[in-house]
Scaffold this motif. Structure first.
Motif, PDB file in Angstrom:
ATOM      1  N   ASP A  85       0.832  -1.187   0.000  1.00 19.47           N
ATOM      2  CA  ASP A  85       0.000   0.000   0.000  1.00 19.47           C
ATOM      3  C   ASP A  85       0.871   1.243   0.000  1.00 19.47           C
ATOM      4  N   LEU A  86       0.764   1.986  -1.065  1.00 22.07           N
ATOM      5  CA  LEU A  86       1.674   3.100  -1.208  1.00 22.07           C
ATOM      6  C   LEU A  86       1.348   4.263  -0.283  1.00 22.07           C
ATOM      7  N   ASN A  87       0.191   4.232   0.306  1.00 22.30           N
ATOM      8  CA  ASN A  87      -0.121   5.335   1.206  1.00 22.30           C
ATOM      9  C   ASN A  87       0.172   5.011   2.646  1.00 22.30           C
ATOM     10  N   ALA A  88       0.617   3.828   2.860  1.00 21.13           N
ATOM     11  CA  ALA A  88       0.884   3.438   4.250  1.00 21.13           C
ATOM     12  C   ALA A  88       2.376   3.551   4.529  1.00 21.13           C
ATOM     13  N   PHE A  89       2.766   3.044   5.671  1.00 18.40           N
ATOM     14  CA  PHE A  89       4.145   3.220   6.071  1.00 18.40           C
ATOM     15  C   PHE A  89       4.942   1.962   6.001  1.00 18.40           C
ATOM     16  N   ILE A  90       6.227   2.181   5.960  1.00 19.00           N
ATOM     17  CA  ILE A  90       7.137   1.062   6.194  1.00 19.00           C
ATOM     18  C   ILE A  90       7.620   1.206   7.624  1.00 19.00           C
ATOM     19  N   SER A  91       7.497   0.164   8.395  1.00 16.07           N
ATOM     20  CA  SER A  91       7.881   0.286   9.791  1.00 16.07           C
ATOM     21  C   SER A  91       9.389   0.346   9.917  1.00 16.07           C
ATOM     22  N   GLY A  92       9.807   0.740  11.095  1.00 23.79           N
ATOM     23  CA  GLY A  92      11.231   0.930  11.307  1.00 23.79           C
ATOM     24  C   GLY A  92      12.035  -0.328  11.091  1.00 23.79           C
ATOM     25  N   SER A  93      11.533  -1.436  11.617  1.00 27.59           N
ATOM     26  CA  SER A  93      12.342  -2.642  11.520  1.00 27.59           C
ATOM     27  C   SER A  93      12.452  -3.139  10.085  1.00 27.59           C
ATOM     28  N   VAL A  94      11.365  -3.040   9.374  1.00 28.61           N
ATOM     29  CA  VAL A  94      11.411  -3.467   7.970  1.00 28.61           C
ATOM     30  C   VAL A  94      12.392  -2.594   7.190  1.00 28.61           C
ATOM     31  N   ALA A  95      12.275  -1.294   7.433  1.00 29.04           N
ATOM     32  CA  ALA A  95      13.177  -0.380   6.722  1.00 29.04           C
ATOM     33  C   ALA A  95      14.616  -0.642   7.127  1.00 29.04           C
ATOM     34  N   LYS A  96      14.809  -0.956   8.383  1.00 34.72           N
ATOM     35  CA  LYS A  96      16.173  -1.209   8.842  1.00 34.72           C
ATOM     36  C   LYS A  96      16.773  -2.383   8.098  1.00 34.72           C
ATOM     37  N   ASN A  97      16.005  -3.453   8.021  1.00 34.75           N
ATOM     38  CA  ASN A  97      16.543  -4.610   7.303  1.00 34.75           C
ATOM     39  C   ASN A  97      16.879  -4.264   5.866  1.00 34.75           C
ATOM     40  N   PHE A  98      15.985  -3.504   5.292  1.00 39.81           N
ATOM     41  CA  PHE A  98      16.162  -3.175   3.892  1.00 39.81           C
ATOM     42  C   PHE A  98      17.417  -2.340   3.671  1.00 39.81           C
ATOM     43  N   PHE A  99      17.553  -1.317   4.485  1.00 44.76           N
ATOM     44  CA  PHE A  99      18.691  -0.445   4.244  1.00 44.76           C
ATOM     45  C   PHE A  99      19.995  -1.057   4.704  1.00 44.76           C
ATOM     46  N   THR A 100      19.891  -1.999   5.611  1.00 46.28           N
ATOM     47  CA  THR A 100      21.128  -2.638   6.039  1.00 46.28           C
ATOM     48  C   THR A 100      21.752  -3.426   4.897  1.00 46.28           C
TER      49      THR A 100
END
Lengths: 640, 138
Positions: A272-287
């Protein structure tokens, strides 16, 4: 290190009128390579343009370079002979070490001159042995001519070089590069370079220059093309951005291709493009980008503007862009550049998002009116457009209910709601999340999330005692209670989710379905509820009454869970009685089943909506009663 | 001169900053010793009212040179501030607001998924905020 004059020093001596210039062995080798580079033999003098380029690459100010040219004697003799060239190189080294440009300074032992901006600079800088250099110089130089010219044309922009970072060198092995974008990208341009580079042992240690970045990035893209992990990105856009975008000077602007790529990445993490990516998900991704944690931490700080521990689409784009920039060797800024601000990106980001949003959810939430009331943030104005275009505001009632949302923690909600298959609900709270400084204290448990999700719908911000929500409700329970309500007279517990607005296309079926719980309750409920329901019922499209009869027949027979489906099926045959039975082909069954599913979902949603509305109605009634009694009490007093 | 320190619940420092930076060691010492006072206060208060625990602890320890103020969050993260006694203009409200700002910045840091609670704080935004705050005080 100083050795007896070899070939290099002889001409040097001659050129400077008796000055004995002694060069160390490494210096000699180096200078001779550089000379042969600038001046392909058998000419005696180096070509002016290539010399000029080399000098500019030394990153010295132009005055210094002029001075050097004068001092070394080239101005005098009019060309860069070997002597002049060597002296010039030595002077460059001196200047880079901080010595004044004088003949005397070159008598000292000096490090090798450093030429920063050349394509194959990384080797140059480290001053490794000649042959190695020689090979590298020739091969990559030739292949990267095309790209390099573009660079130099831009006026030798010298970007700040960060300390050597490993990111770029891992690319071919590392996960990814852009898959989609990538190749449209500078591919045509870099491809030829790539082919040849492929053979060269081109270890891009660190992109001291953007060229390296994009080139290796493309290289990586090619090799990673077959891989299906579009995770960490490389430089590619940088180059393309400069050439294609009109904002070629600004590394902090996101181009269209970049934006599309980021949006796709966002989608892979959060549909869902209007929702958020949570911190942990984003963390994994950017790591996965293999940047060091402190840098990622800083990037997060910069991009998470509202400090809520989650990334919206524009925040995500900004963060991703910063990661890309960092991998390309740009220093991270102290504050977020203007072009990466969420407000700036929101307008652009939402255009593609809007189309997707339309397709994504079948029930768009949100009246546009709420938002200005609650949130002064400009970014929301564009967010409003999205729901407005597709949202169907049904009743004024729903408007009031959802209008003054005091929610603070709706952000966590969309995540939870995903598996409730009510995307509209997710969109609604997410779009409302903008608030200047609200702390998200909720845990990630569904209960808390739902709790908070329920607070908003109350028009007067009173503590919702009877609304105490929360525990995750089984949909079945709701329906069962609907029928059991007949016996127990107990209202169903408040809905766990924010009820979204059903879309117009769904009004028919949901409305049908909605009637069903209502019908269950009317016989059993207290008068106030029934009157409320009747209001609700009346508000529905007039076709309902016709269907009501069908419902009541069906209801008495079926269990709640089956009733929606059966209603549909019963209504269908009822509506088209002349449908021959043999037409129940599998195709129809499938259609019916999908309709059933849709109806069930809509049903659930509406049931929640309904029960919530009723709760509110009850409360309002209570208040009204309280006020009336107060009035009664007061009246005799005033009379007196 | 003033100093600001943040300590986690096990009393090891997450962040210490002094402005100006001379005599830093003395400040470090002061801040660490005042932790004892903080602990004393919160253990005393904790028994009485658990809900309405006041986060701001007030003046912990005045000496002739300086005053020490304390603040504790609900997760037992302690903030300690040491200010010069010559700053008589500094009122309690101002100290409270400074602690509030610290607390807000701290929560922002916690929101960062790359920050592990218990790590030393390296956030640049936090540094800037603290610096500007302490400049006002000095």
């Amino acid at each position: 290190m100083e050795q007896g004059p070899a070939g290099g020093s002889g001409p040097a001596a001659a050129g400077t009128g008796g000055l004995l210039l002694s060069l160390s062995e490494t210096e000699q080798q180096r200078y001779s390579e550089l000379f042969s580079r600038c001046c392909p033999p058998p000419e005696a003098a180096a070509g002016g343009s290539s010399v000029g380029e080399l000098f500019r690459a030394s990153q010295l100010p132009p005055d210094t370079l002029h001075q050097i040219t004068e001092v070394c004697g080239a101005k005098r003799v009019g060309y860069f002979g070997p002597a002049q060239f060597y002296i010039a190189l030595k002077l460059i080294a001196a200047a880079q070490s901080g010595f004044p440009v004088r003949i005397e300074s070159i008598k000292n032992e000096l490090p090798l001159p450093r030429f920063m901006a050349l394509k194959n600079d990384s080797e140059v800088r480290y001053g490794t042995p000649a042959e190695f250099h020689g090979v590298k110089f020739q091969v990559p130089h030739a292949t990267l001519e095309k790209n390099s010219y573009k660079r130099t044309d831009e006026g030798d922009k010298q970007e700040p070089k960060s300390p050597p970072m490993s990111p770029i060198c891992s690319p071919p092995a590392s996960p990814s590069t852009y898959q989609r974008i990538p190749l449209s990208y500078g591919y045509g341009k870099a491809r030829s370079g790539l082919e040849q580079q492929h053979g060269a042992p081109y270890e891009v240690r660190h992109s001291t220059h953007q060229q390296d970045g994009p080139s290796s990035g493309n290289y990586g893209a090619k090799s990673a093309l077959s891989s299906s992990t579009p995770n960490r990105s490389l430089s590619v856009e940088r180059e393309q951005q400069d050439s294609s975008s009109q904002y070629s000077d600004d590394p902090w602007r996101i181009t269209e291709e970049q934006r599309d790529y980021y949006i796709n990445q966002f989608r892979s993490l959060q549909p869902d493009l209007n929702a958020f990516i949570s911190g942990s998900v984003a963390k994994n991704f950017f790591t996965k980008s293999k940047l060091p944690i402190p840098e990622l931490s800083h990037i997060w700080e910069l991009s998470d503007v509202d400090c809520d521990g989650a990334l919206t689409l524009p925040e995500f784009c900004a963060a991703f862009h910063l990661v890309v920039a960092r991998k390309n060797g740009y220093q991270l800024p102290e504050t977020l550049p203007e072009t990466l601000l969420p407000e700036f990106l929101q307008a652009a980001c939402l255009k593609p998002v809007r189309d997707c949003a339309l397709f994504d959810s079948h029930a768009e939430p949100l009246p546009g009116s709420q938002q200005p009331r609650d949130f002064g943030r400009t970014e929301k104005s564009s967010a409003e457009e999205v729901p407005d275009n597709s949202a169907l505001l049904q009743d004024g009632k729903k408007d009031d209910k959802q209008a003054p949302k005091v929610s603070t923690t709706l952000k966590t909600i969309p995540k939870e709601f995903q598996h409730l298959t009510v995307k509209a609900a997710a969109q609604e709270p997410s779009a409302l999340r903008a608030r200047p400084r609200s702390r998200s204290y909720s845990s990630t448990s569904i209960e808390d999330a739902m709790k908070k999700g329920e607070e908003p719908p109350t028009p007067p911000p009173r503590p919702q005692k009877s609304h105490s929500r929360a525990s995750s409700l089984d949909l079945n329970k709701i329906f069962q209670q609907n029928t059991q309500a007949a016996r127990s007279g107990w209202l169903p517990p408040p809905p766990p989710a924010l009820p979204p607005r059903p879309s117009a296309s769904q009004t028919e079926q949901p409305s049908e379905v909605e009637l069903q719980p209502q019908m269950n309750r009317t016989p059993s409920q207290a008068e106030e509820n029934s009157s409320a329901k009747k209001e609700v019922v009346l508000a529905q499209p007039p076709s309902k009454p016709a269907r009501r009869k069908l419902r009541t027949e069906a209801q008495g027979l079926e269990t709640p869970e089956l009733s929606p489906s059966i209603n549909v099926t019963s209504s269908l045959p009822a509506v088209k009685p002349h449908l021959p039975v043999q037409k129940q082909s599998s195709k129809q069954k499938r259609a019916i089943q999908t309709a059933i599913r849709k109806n069930k979902e809509a049903n659930a949603v509406l049931a929640r909506l309904n029960s919530e509305l009723q709760q509110q109605l009850k409360e309002v009634h209570k208040e009204r009663i309280a006020l009336e009694t107060q009035l009664e009490q007061l009246r005799p007093v005033t009379v007196l | 001169p003033s100093q600001c320190g943040l300590f986690c619940c096990q009393n090891y420092p997450l962040y210490i900053r002094s402005v100006p930076t001379e005599n830093e060691l003395k400040f470090h010492y002061t801040v660490h010793t005042s932790l004892d006072v903080v602990d004393e206060k919160i253990s005393a208060m904790g028994k009485a009212l658990v809900d309405q625990r006041e986060l701001y602890l007030g003046l912990l320890y005045p000496t002739e040179d300086y005053k020490v103020y304390g603040y504790v969050t609900n997760s037992k993260v302690k903030f300690v501030m040491v200010v010069d006694s010559s700053n008589t203009a500094l009122r309690d409200n101002e100290i409270r607001s400074m602690f509030r700002k610290l607390h807000n910045s701290y929560t922002d840091i916690m929101c960062n998924p790359f920050y592990n609670p218990g790590d030393r704080i390296h956030s640049r935004a936090f540094d800037t905020m603290v610096n500007s705050m302490m400049m006002q005080v000095c």
